[in-house]
Design a protein around this motif. Sequence first.
Motif, short mmCIF file in Angstrom:
data_model
loop_
_atom_site.label_atom_id
_atom_site.label_comp_id
_atom_site.label_asym_id
_atom_site.label_seq_id
_atom_site.Cartn_x
_atom_site.Cartn_y
_atom_site.Cartn_z
N ALA C 217 13.85 -12.05 8.66
CA ALA C 217 15.06 -12.77 8.29
C ALA C 217 14.73 -14.09 7.61
N ASN C 218 13.69 -14.72 8.07
CA ASN C 218 13.35 -16.05 7.54
C ASN C 218 11.84 -16.23 7.66
N PHE C 219 11.14 -16.07 6.55
CA PHE C 219 9.69 -16.11 6.61
C PHE C 219 9.20 -17.56 6.61
N SER C 220 9.31 -18.20 7.78
CA SER C 220 8.80 -19.56 7.92
C SER C 220 8.36 -19.74 9.36
N ALA C 221 7.43 -20.68 9.54
CA ALA C 221 6.91 -20.92 10.88
C ALA C 221 8.02 -21.29 11.85
N ASP C 222 9.02 -21.98 11.33
CA ASP C 222 10.13 -22.39 12.19
C ASP C 222 10.86 -21.20 12.80
N ALA C 223 10.85 -20.10 12.08
CA ALA C 223 11.58 -18.92 12.56
C ALA C 223 11.03 -18.42 13.89
N VAL C 224 9.75 -18.72 14.15
CA VAL C 224 9.11 -18.23 15.37
C VAL C 224 9.28 -19.22 16.52
N GLU C 225 9.64 -20.45 16.15
CA GLU C 225 9.64 -21.55 17.12
C GLU C 225 10.41 -21.21 18.40
N GLY C 226 11.54 -20.59 18.25
CA GLY C 226 12.37 -20.33 19.42
C GLY C 226 11.92 -19.14 20.25
N LEU C 227 10.90 -18.40 19.77
CA LEU C 227 10.48 -17.18 20.48
C LEU C 227 9.41 -17.50 21.53
N THR C 228 9.31 -16.61 22.49
CA THR C 228 8.22 -16.70 23.45
C THR C 228 7.58 -15.32 23.56
N ALA C 229 6.29 -15.29 23.31
CA ALA C 229 5.60 -14.01 23.50
C ALA C 229 5.47 -13.76 25.00
N SER C 230 5.69 -12.54 25.39
CA SER C 230 5.61 -12.24 26.83
C SER C 230 4.16 -12.20 27.29
N ALA C 231 3.93 -12.74 28.48
CA ALA C 231 2.58 -12.71 29.05
C ALA C 231 2.31 -11.41 29.81
N ASP C 232 3.33 -10.57 29.93
CA ASP C 232 3.14 -9.31 30.67
C ASP C 232 2.10 -8.44 29.99
N GLY C 233 1.15 -7.98 30.74
CA GLY C 233 0.16 -7.05 30.19
C GLY C 233 -0.91 -7.73 29.35
#
Lengths: 161, 787, 261
Positions: C217-233
């Motif tokens: 949707a938005n190819f910029s570093a900011d687009a990832v800012e609100g995400l959290t990668a899961s630590a599961d596994g």
Amino acid sequence: MTKVTMTVNGKSVSGEVEGRTLLVDFLRDAQRLTGTHVGCDTSQCGACTVHVDGLQVKSCTMFALEADGATVTTIEGMGNADGTMSALQASFQEHHGLQCGFCTPGMIMAASSLLKVNPKPTEAEIRHHLEGNICRCTGYHNIVKAIMAASGQDVSAIAAE
Amino acid sequence: MPKDHGIGASPKRREDVRFLTGKGQYTDDINLHGQTYVHFLRSDVAHGIIKSIDTSDAENMPGVVRIFTGADFEGVGGLPCGWQVTDRHGQPMQEPGHPVLARGKVRHVGDPIAAIVAETKEQARDAAEAIGLDIEELPAVVDMVSALAPDAPKVHDELTSNLCYDWGFVEENKAAVDEAFEKAAHVTTLELINNRLVANPMEPRVAVGDYNQANDESTLYTTSQNPHVIRLLMGAFVLGIPEHKLRVVAPDVGGGFGTKIFHYAEEAFVTFASRQIRRPVKWTSTRSEAFMSDAHGRDHKTKIELALDADNNFMAIRTDTYANMGAYLSTFAPSVPTWLHGTLMAGNYKTPLIYVNVKAVFTNTVPVDAYRGAGRPEATFQLERLVDKAARELGVDPIALRRQNFITQFPYATPVAVEYDTGDYIATMDRMEEIMDISGFEARRKASEAKGKWRGLGVNCYIEACGIAPSNLVGQLGARAGLYDAATVRVNATGSISVMVGAHSHGQGHETTFPQVIAEMIGIDESQVDIVHGDSSKIPFGMGTYGSRSLAVCGSAMVRAAEKVIRKAKKIAAHLLEASEADIELKDGKFSVAGTDKECAWGDVTLAAYVPHNYPLEDIEPGLEETAFYDPANFTYPSGAYACEVEVDPETGKVTIEKFAAADDFGNVVNPMIVEGQVHGGIAQGIGQALLEAAVYDENGQLQSASYMDYAMPRADDVPFYIVDHSCCTPCTHNPLGVKGCGEAGAIGSPPAVVNAVIDALASGGKNVPHIDMPLTPHRVWKAINQ
Amino acid sequence: MYAFDVTRPKTVAEAVAALAGDEAQALGGGQTLIPTLKQRLASPATLVSLTAIDEMKGVCADGGTLTIGGGTTHATVAAEASAYPALAALAANIGDPAVRSRGTIGGSLANNDPSACYPSAALASGATIVTNNREIAADDYFQGLFTTALNEGEIITAVKFPVPEKANYQKFVQPASRFSLVGVFVAKYADGVRVAVTGASENGVFRWTEAEAALSANFSADAVEGLTASADGLINDLHGDAEYRAHLIKVMTKRAVAAAK
């Protein structure tokens, strides 16, 4: 046992090897070229570095059979034709780029490989290229300096205040 | 103008040509006729009872010559410990046996159980897999504190507990120290771990035993820093071979860093087995084996406290340490956390009261012994981290706090039993500030900040005691050996000189530096002088190279021997020149008669000594060869000030060393190039300890970092160019060269600088973290930032 | 090492025939397999070396696709994959120069080490793994730790990479091995963004689909800012716990997006 033939330091040599015979063992044991060293068993220290068909490889991570027909250069083949040391070897001596000497053959082989493709490497390029060669004595300072000097760069100001 | 020869010059190293052309002769390059190979079957559990060992199938495997187990060592001695520490109550330490091959129990992963001698390495290894081994696994003790719990499993059943000793130093000061803490205006406390390390010289250990039945002589070729020490320990204590029937050769050795001091089971085994099977027996360690059989280093857990008065003067230091001995006592292990550690706790400061407690503990881990610095890095690290923490708590400049408390008068007797003969800590601090450009730090910090990085500056001082050691003193402290050294100066008929030395060079460049000294004394060219080292059949009984002692102790012996040679040569010259001995002067390789133009050459005198046709035979013997043993009057005390600047990436926790400076006082320097190289290497090992290296055991006693896949060795791109300086010089007052030793300084002085810098960087990013334990991996730093 | 034979077939057909033998195993550059053999963790009867098969070597750009022979070394990819600069850069930073002289892309993908670099590029690029008898989409190929869709005796002869508009690989190295502690490959195509993560998961390389959606949707570093990668596994080891790896996934993703060219 299988017969292998390869050119080592300009001479054609052959010998019988097992499948599991590593190139380094063929060089050290069969050819008595003991300048190539073994410092680890996980393919990281780089003391066993040689050139196979002009490429830098770890001779402990290649079977002798895989070098059948290849041209191999070891530290013993790195000097000048008249028996004197090459400019790179001389630069290591000039700049105290070695202490115990155990990693040194691998360092020379790695450095010469770098200088072939990058005749005037930067400090960062040298350090990156030496990623697979571990030295425990020198702290790398004088190794990097020796390689820079061997490439004709002025090293007199290195780490001066 | 730098000198171009003799003391103070930097001639190119003469050993380099063979190393650079592949002509070095390391132990693994030695292959003897009829040689066999041994593979050690090692325990894969940390603690267990050996119920049975069935070698019957293995014995019938192709190429097997003979299989040995602990039972074959009936009547053979165990590996001796060379130092006995006496505890707080006057009792000797608990000292368990250390068999060559395990008997009854295995006590660490890697403990050798059986040794398979075969025609090839692979055959030996194949046969090892056919050995039937029944081991009843026992719970392992790994953590030092829980090892001392009353119900903890015992590593050695015959001992009363896992406590080797509980050492108090200076016990008589304890009450006064406690009292000072009661009165203190401020107390700073720090708990820390000095991480366990593996020395990792690039050449793994190798041993070749060769028994000659014709003359009943055994030869051991081994990767050792001290062939005579090995001959003494193995001959007298393990195998019962008299010295004249035992030769120990340490040829070119690819680095040592302490771990090749010790007498190891494999050396005793190949010597023993060669006598049994009447063939040479060779063992070459793999790196994987090295991780579980080379003695490890450090591994202290410490609580240290500093009492300050209202004016920030240091009043007292109190420190409690648990020191890991591992499963057995390695050769010098007990001395490391005690006499090489407690005695250094004053550091560079005039702290009047100090009390050091050390509990040495047996665990089911590889034995721990000296590693570059040995005890002194542990002392320096805790003290210099503590002073930094105190400065931060008090809101004062860490350099100013150090300067305020510096020892400035010498000689200085510390409250921890040693007397510093000389030093100038202000001068090294001044010099460090200059070469580091401390005043420019703030601008550099801002530049890093602009890139999103946190920059920190860490400084520290260090003092070490080296030039080990006065024999009468260390004898009182529990050493079971003298620590003098020896040299023989053999002048040949034509004037060339061979010097046989007890020191051993495994990277230090003795073949270059020792001749510089002799050449300077006599005034001849260095090329006229060679040294011989590393072969007990050729060299006098010297104690080898460790503890930055080679030049200070063995070099002093060499000077004394050369002085004897010169005295005798002057007598011969006086005869040849028909002058009084008192009038003979030696300069530039010529003898002259004072006030006259009469002279003769060095070579004329040496020739006369060996062709004594015109010679005062009634007064002096022919020949020109002298030996001297030198026992130092005191330790030497190199010191210095180090500084490190780091950048921390706050997003990942990654630390990058941006700048590193070392200002050392080594006293006089024989070869500046080599001294600087020693400092470079020491700093890299210190940076390795601070940021990268850790030998980590899990709760079952399995080593988690057992190869270079998990044990992070410093690589070329982990370190910067270093700024090193040794222009501050207060010569040692008690040895003839005024030298102090430089081999360990870098490893001692650098870890606190690095950690102090990271703590400072975090502070500049607004994170006040009191301490992070080494190694400061990205993960640990990131966790500290995000606590 | 246990004893074994080494054969060096010259063609794929010969290699396939050799691999049909008892206890036969393929040997690529050997940079992982040989250390494994030294530890006696594998006991093949025959190693079939693939390094002498010329038809499996080379880099070829054709239209929007870069095809790399399975026996092509990392050094060759680094030097010749200029049509796909992010892939060339990845290859230039695998291991060290000696490893790059011997190690091959086919060997790396067949081994599927959870910390290897190439699997992330193949998965993020939606590459096609070409074997001696079929083509496998990357999404179907990686099946967990050291596990792939390859059958016994099947050889990777080539890998076809659709060349993206922009891409970048960010590797945060494990300090000892220098393998990736976390490596993230981001590739932007006309029809969307793919993000593949190596080094982090107990199940090997995987796609971070939340980031893919956000970045598509938005190819910029900011687009990832609100995400959290899961630590599961995720992997917990000496060098980093799962939480740290999860954090690094995001940091490396942002950096890859920012650096994508």
